[in-house]
Motif scaffolding. Structure first.
Motif, short mmCIF file in Angstrom:
data_model
loop_
_atom_site.label_atom_id
_atom_site.label_comp_id
_atom_site.label_asym_id
_atom_site.label_seq_id
_atom_site.Cartn_x
_atom_site.Cartn_y
_atom_site.Cartn_z
N THR A 1 -51.16 115.64 40.11
CA THR A 1 -50.90 115.61 38.67
C THR A 1 -49.70 116.48 38.30
OG1 THR A 1 -53.26 115.27 38.28
CG2 THR A 1 -51.96 116.04 36.41
N VAL A 2 -49.51 117.56 39.03
CA VAL A 2 -48.42 118.49 38.75
C VAL A 2 -47.11 117.87 39.21
CG1 VAL A 2 -47.52 120.79 39.23
CG2 VAL A 2 -49.99 120.43 39.04
N PRO A 3 -46.11 117.82 38.31
CA PRO A 3 -44.82 117.26 38.72
C PRO A 3 -44.25 118.01 39.92
CG PRO A 3 -44.89 117.61 36.35
CD PRO A 3 -46.12 118.25 36.93
N SER A 4 -43.74 117.26 40.86
CA SER A 4 -43.15 117.86 42.06
C SER A 4 -41.67 118.12 41.79
CB SER A 4 -43.31 116.90 43.24
OG SER A 4 -42.73 117.45 44.39
N PRO A 5 -41.21 119.36 41.99
CA PRO A 5 -39.82 119.67 41.71
C PRO A 5 -38.84 118.92 42.62
CG PRO A 5 -40.90 121.55 42.72
CD PRO A 5 -41.94 120.49 42.49
N ASN A 6 -39.15 118.83 43.88
CA ASN A 6 -38.28 118.16 44.85
C ASN A 6 -39.14 117.38 45.82
OD1 ASN A 6 -36.24 119.64 43.70
ND2 ASN A 6 -36.14 121.14 45.34
N THR A 7 -38.67 116.24 46.20
CA THR A 7 -39.35 115.49 47.24
C THR A 7 -38.44 115.46 48.45
OG1 THR A 7 -40.49 114.11 45.63
CG2 THR A 7 -40.39 113.28 47.87
N PRO A 8 -38.82 116.20 49.49
CA PRO A 8 -37.98 116.21 50.69
C PRO A 8 -37.88 114.82 51.32
CG PRO A 8 -40.06 117.39 51.06
CD PRO A 8 -40.04 116.95 49.63
N ASP B 1 -50.63 133.01 37.59
CA ASP B 1 -50.13 131.63 37.65
C ASP B 1 -51.21 130.71 37.09
OD1 ASP B 1 -49.18 129.11 38.28
OD2 ASP B 1 -48.49 129.69 40.29
N GLU B 2 -51.13 130.49 35.78
CA GLU B 2 -52.18 129.73 35.09
C GLU B 2 -52.30 128.30 35.61
OE1 GLU B 2 -53.63 128.55 30.57
OE2 GLU B 2 -51.86 129.81 30.83
N LEU B 3 -51.16 127.65 35.85
CA LEU B 3 -51.21 126.27 36.33
C LEU B 3 -51.87 126.19 37.71
CD1 LEU B 3 -50.63 123.29 36.01
CD2 LEU B 3 -48.30 123.73 36.86
N ALA B 4 -51.48 127.07 38.63
CA ALA B 4 -52.08 127.07 39.97
C ALA B 4 -53.58 127.36 39.89
CB ALA B 4 -51.39 128.08 40.87
N THR B 5 -53.97 128.24 38.99
CA THR B 5 -55.38 128.56 38.81
C THR B 5 -56.14 127.34 38.30
OG1 THR B 5 -54.85 130.88 38.40
CG2 THR B 5 -57.00 130.12 37.63
N LEU B 6 -55.54 126.62 37.36
CA LEU B 6 -56.18 125.39 36.86
C LEU B 6 -56.31 124.34 37.95
CD1 LEU B 6 -54.49 125.00 33.37
CD2 LEU B 6 -56.93 125.37 33.81
N THR C 1 -61.64 121.69 36.68
CA THR C 1 -60.51 121.18 35.91
C THR C 1 -60.35 119.69 36.16
OG1 THR C 1 -59.36 123.31 36.09
CG2 THR C 1 -58.03 121.40 35.49
N THR C 2 -60.18 118.94 35.10
CA THR C 2 -59.97 117.50 35.25
C THR C 2 -58.47 117.18 35.27
OG1 THR C 2 -59.94 117.06 32.88
CG2 THR C 2 -62.11 117.03 33.98
N VAL C 3 -58.14 116.01 35.76
CA VAL C 3 -56.75 115.56 35.75
C VAL C 3 -56.25 115.50 34.31
CG1 VAL C 3 -55.26 113.56 36.21
CG2 VAL C 3 -56.87 114.36 37.96
N GLU C 4 -57.08 115.05 33.39
CA GLU C 4 -56.69 114.98 31.98
C GLU C 4 -56.38 116.37 31.42
OE1 GLU C 4 -58.35 113.36 27.67
OE2 GLU C 4 -59.62 113.19 29.43
N GLN C 5 -57.18 117.36 31.76
CA GLN C 5 -56.90 118.73 31.31
C GLN C 5 -55.55 119.21 31.85
OE1 GLN C 5 -60.61 120.33 32.84
NE2 GLN C 5 -61.22 120.93 30.76
N LEU C 6 -55.28 118.90 33.11
CA LEU C 6 -53.99 119.29 33.69
C LEU C 6 -52.83 118.59 32.98
CD1 LEU C 6 -54.68 119.39 37.51
CD2 LEU C 6 -53.96 121.28 36.07
N GLU C 7 -52.98 117.29 32.75
CA GLU C 7 -51.93 116.55 32.05
C GLU C 7 -51.68 117.13 30.67
OE1 GLU C 7 -53.63 112.64 32.32
OE2 GLU C 7 -52.57 112.20 34.21
N ASN C 8 -52.74 117.51 29.95
CA ASN C 8 -52.59 118.11 28.63
C ASN C 8 -51.91 119.47 28.71
OD1 ASN C 8 -53.83 115.91 27.42
ND2 ASN C 8 -55.85 116.86 27.39
N ALA D 1 -48.20 118.87 29.45
CA ALA D 1 -47.51 118.36 28.27
C ALA D 1 -47.27 119.46 27.25
CB ALA D 1 -48.32 117.22 27.65
N ALA D 2 -48.25 120.34 27.07
CA ALA D 2 -48.10 121.44 26.12
C ALA D 2 -47.06 122.47 26.59
CB ALA D 2 -49.44 122.13 25.91
N ALA D 3 -46.92 122.62 27.90
CA ALA D 3 -45.97 123.60 28.46
C ALA D 3 -44.52 123.11 28.41
CB ALA D 3 -46.36 123.92 29.90
N GLU D 4 -44.32 121.80 28.25
CA GLU D 4 -42.96 121.24 28.27
C GLU D 4 -42.23 121.48 26.99
OE1 GLU D 4 -43.62 117.19 29.45
OE2 GLU D 4 -43.54 117.73 31.56
#
Length: 155
Positions: free
Chosen positions: A87-94, A131-136, A142-149, A152-155
């Motif tokens: 669910t977490v956007p990947s910064p780089n894809t090797p 690291d709140e995101l890593a903890t979530l 934690t659900t995928v929907e909670q992570l997506e929310n 989105a709020a962090a952007e």
């Protein structure tokens, strides 16, 4: 991992170091803490006694152990952890996936394919409480929907 009776066993690349079958998957190194994978598995039981007191083994090493039905991350037959990670956007894809002795038996590989391999080196099994995101992501509740929310709020 090459035991004849273990062909059907899935392994977790974020496993419990204390399980009897646990092996060291890799070493966390460098400034960003990326995992550098070992060419061959080393039983965790051989390594754990060498880690100095006061250092959490999963701070410096990544372990693999059997994927078990009573895991908190289990979601039916699937691993909920890799789904949250995806669910977490990947910064780089090797371009290439890292060499890994676990892959033929890896639950994440079998569930999501190459995407898991691209993300795996950056994962920590011991996250900073800051690291709140890593903890979530690490929290099985934690659900995928909670992570997506949250994303989105962090952007």
């Amino acid at each position: 991992m090459d035991n004849p009776g273990e062909d059907h066993v899935n392994w977790c690349p974020s496993g419990d170091a204390e399980r009897p079958e646990s092996v060291v998957l890799g070493v966390r190194s460098g400034e960003n803490g990326q995992v550098v994978y070992l060419a061959e598995p080393v039983p965790a039981s051989e390594i754990l006694p060498t880690i100095p007191d006061g250092i959490a083994p999963n701070r410096v090493l990544r372990f693999a152990s059997h994927c078990v039905s009573d895991c908190a991350n289990r979601d039916g037959d699937a691993c909920g952890l890799i789904e949250r990670i995806r669910t977490v956007p990947s910064p780089n894809t090797p371009a290439a996936v890292p060499r890994c002795h676990l892959r033929p038996h890896c639950k994440w590989w079998n569930q999501t394919g190459v995407e898991a391999c691209h993300r795996c080196p950056a994962l920590a099994t011991l996250n900073s409480p800051d690291d709140e995101l890593a903890t979530l992501v690490a929290d099985p509740s934690t659900t995928v929907e909670q992570l997506e929310n949250w994303i989105a709020a962090a952007e």
